[in-house]
Scaffold this motif. Structure first.
Motif, PDB file in Angstrom:
ATOM      1  N   SER A 282      43.137  24.555  37.876  1.00  0.00           N
ATOM      2  CA  SER A 282      43.739  25.336  38.963  1.00  0.00           C
ATOM      3  C   SER A 282      44.490  26.538  38.415  1.00  0.00           C
ATOM      4  CB  SER A 282      44.706  24.478  39.788  1.00  0.00           C
ATOM      5  OG  SER A 282      44.014  23.477  40.457  1.00  0.00           O
ATOM      6  N   ILE A 283      45.207  26.326  37.317  1.00  0.00           N
ATOM      7  CA  ILE A 283      45.953  27.424  36.698  1.00  0.00           C
ATOM      8  C   ILE A 283      44.977  28.469  36.157  1.00  0.00           C
ATOM      9  CG2 ILE A 283      47.551  28.057  34.844  1.00  0.00           C
ATOM     10  CD1 ILE A 283      48.874  26.526  37.148  1.00  0.00           C
ATOM     11  N   ARG A 284      43.931  28.014  35.476  1.00  0.00           N
ATOM     12  CA  ARG A 284      42.923  28.960  34.955  1.00  0.00           C
ATOM     13  C   ARG A 284      42.280  29.747  36.081  1.00  0.00           C
ATOM     14  NH1 ARG A 284      38.316  26.847  31.815  1.00  0.00           N
ATOM     15  NH2 ARG A 284      37.968  29.035  31.396  1.00  0.00           N
ATOM     16  N   ASN A 285      41.937  29.071  37.177  1.00  0.00           N
ATOM     17  CA  ASN A 285      41.331  29.764  38.318  1.00  0.00           C
ATOM     18  C   ASN A 285      42.263  30.838  38.869  1.00  0.00           C
ATOM     19  OD1 ASN A 285      39.026  28.210  38.122  1.00  0.00           O
ATOM     20  ND2 ASN A 285      39.620  26.808  39.757  1.00  0.00           N
ATOM     21  N   ALA A 286      43.537  30.488  38.997  1.00  0.00           N
ATOM     22  CA  ALA A 286      44.508  31.456  39.516  1.00  0.00           C
ATOM     23  C   ALA A 286      44.676  32.632  38.559  1.00  0.00           C
ATOM     24  CB  ALA A 286      45.857  30.779  39.760  1.00  0.00           C
ATOM     25  N   LEU A 287      44.640  32.367  37.266  1.00  0.00           N
ATOM     26  CA  LEU A 287      44.822  33.428  36.276  1.00  0.00           C
ATOM     27  C   LEU A 287      43.630  34.382  36.205  1.00  0.00           C
ATOM     28  CD1 LEU A 287      46.414  31.395  33.341  1.00  0.00           C
ATOM     29  CD2 LEU A 287      47.533  33.213  34.667  1.00  0.00           C
ATOM     30  N   THR A 288      42.426  33.862  36.398  1.00  0.00           N
ATOM     31  CA  THR A 288      41.222  34.671  36.145  1.00  0.00           C
ATOM     32  C   THR A 288      40.517  35.188  37.395  1.00  0.00           C
ATOM     33  OG1 THR A 288      39.860  32.678  36.016  1.00  0.00           O
ATOM     34  CG2 THR A 288      40.756  33.543  33.938  1.00  0.00           C
ATOM     35  N   ARG A 289      40.899  34.748  38.571  1.00  0.00           N
ATOM     36  CA  ARG A 289      40.243  35.221  39.793  1.00  0.00           C
ATOM     37  C   ARG A 289      40.444  36.716  39.906  1.00  0.00           C
ATOM     38  NH1 ARG A 289      39.093  32.010  44.368  1.00  0.00           N
ATOM     39  NH2 ARG A 289      38.393  30.696  42.687  1.00  0.00           N
ATOM     40  N   GLU A 290      39.357  37.448  40.118  1.00  0.00           N
ATOM     41  CA  GLU A 290      39.414  38.909  40.156  1.00  0.00           C
ATOM     42  C   GLU A 290      39.325  39.435  41.578  1.00  0.00           C
ATOM     43  OE1 GLU A 290      36.133  39.950  37.552  1.00  0.00           O
ATOM     44  OE2 GLU A 290      37.567  40.297  35.926  1.00  0.00           O
TER      45      GLU A 290
END
Length: 183
Positions: A75-83
């Motif tokens: 979830s953290i990775r998704n939030a960090l990388t969503r463009e």
């Protein structure tokens, strides 16, 4: 005449912002991200966070933070990388509107300077600089381009911050009629 005045004002604002961004980026860029989660605080090198965001590889510091805060790494990775797709000019116009200023203030509760001063300006700078590279912004780019050596990120609010960035993208589409699809 009024149109010309508005055009000159907006053009001047963009030139000043862009000049400031490129000047400050050469001199300053975030080196450390300080995550807070309630009373818990963890300082991480931005490079480690970038590696985690891009590859999923967790350093011992990141593993410790995720364990202590019981955050889902994906979830953290998704939030960090969503463009979000947005041009720097459109983003600058939006961020200088009443809605944009409000959103900057709201996001500044989640991503801020250590001194908790000039948060709006630092965040605007980071957002526009992020968009200037490839017409896209992501939370990890905003952290990387933050114009101070340390950037404070309120861990409890990181997913809310993602949603606020999403609102900016929707507002740009609604106000200016420019598509800003999420990837």
């Amino acid at each position: 005449m009024k149109y010309l005045s508005t055009l000159l004002k907006n053009g001047f604002s963009l030139i000043v912002t862009a000049s400031t961004l490129f000047y400050t980026n050469a001199a300053f860029a975030a080196q450390r991200v300080v995550f807070t989660y309630g009373a818990f605080q963890q300082s991480l090198p931005v490079d480690e966070l970038v590696t985690f965001a891009k590859t999923g590889e967790t350093s011992s510091s990141i593993r410790y933070y995720l364990d202590q805060t019981r955050q889902d790494p994906q979830s953290i990775r998704n939030a960090l990388t969503r463009e979000f797709n947005v041009t720097p000019v459109t983003l600058d116009r939006t961020l200088n509107s009443r809605i944009g200023l409000y959103l900057l203030d709201q996001i500044s509760y989640s991503i801020r300077t250590r001194s908790n001063q000039a948060n709006r300006q630092a965040l605007r700078s980071s957002l526009v600089l992020s968009a200037s590279k490839d017409n896209k912004i992501s939370l990890i780019e905003v952290i990387q381009n933050y114009p101070t050596s340390d950037v404070i990120v309120e861990g409890e609010r990181i997913l809310r911050t993602y949603n606020q960035l999403s609102l900016i993208a929707e507002d740009i589409e609604r106000i200016f009629g420019i598509p800003t699809s999420l990837r």
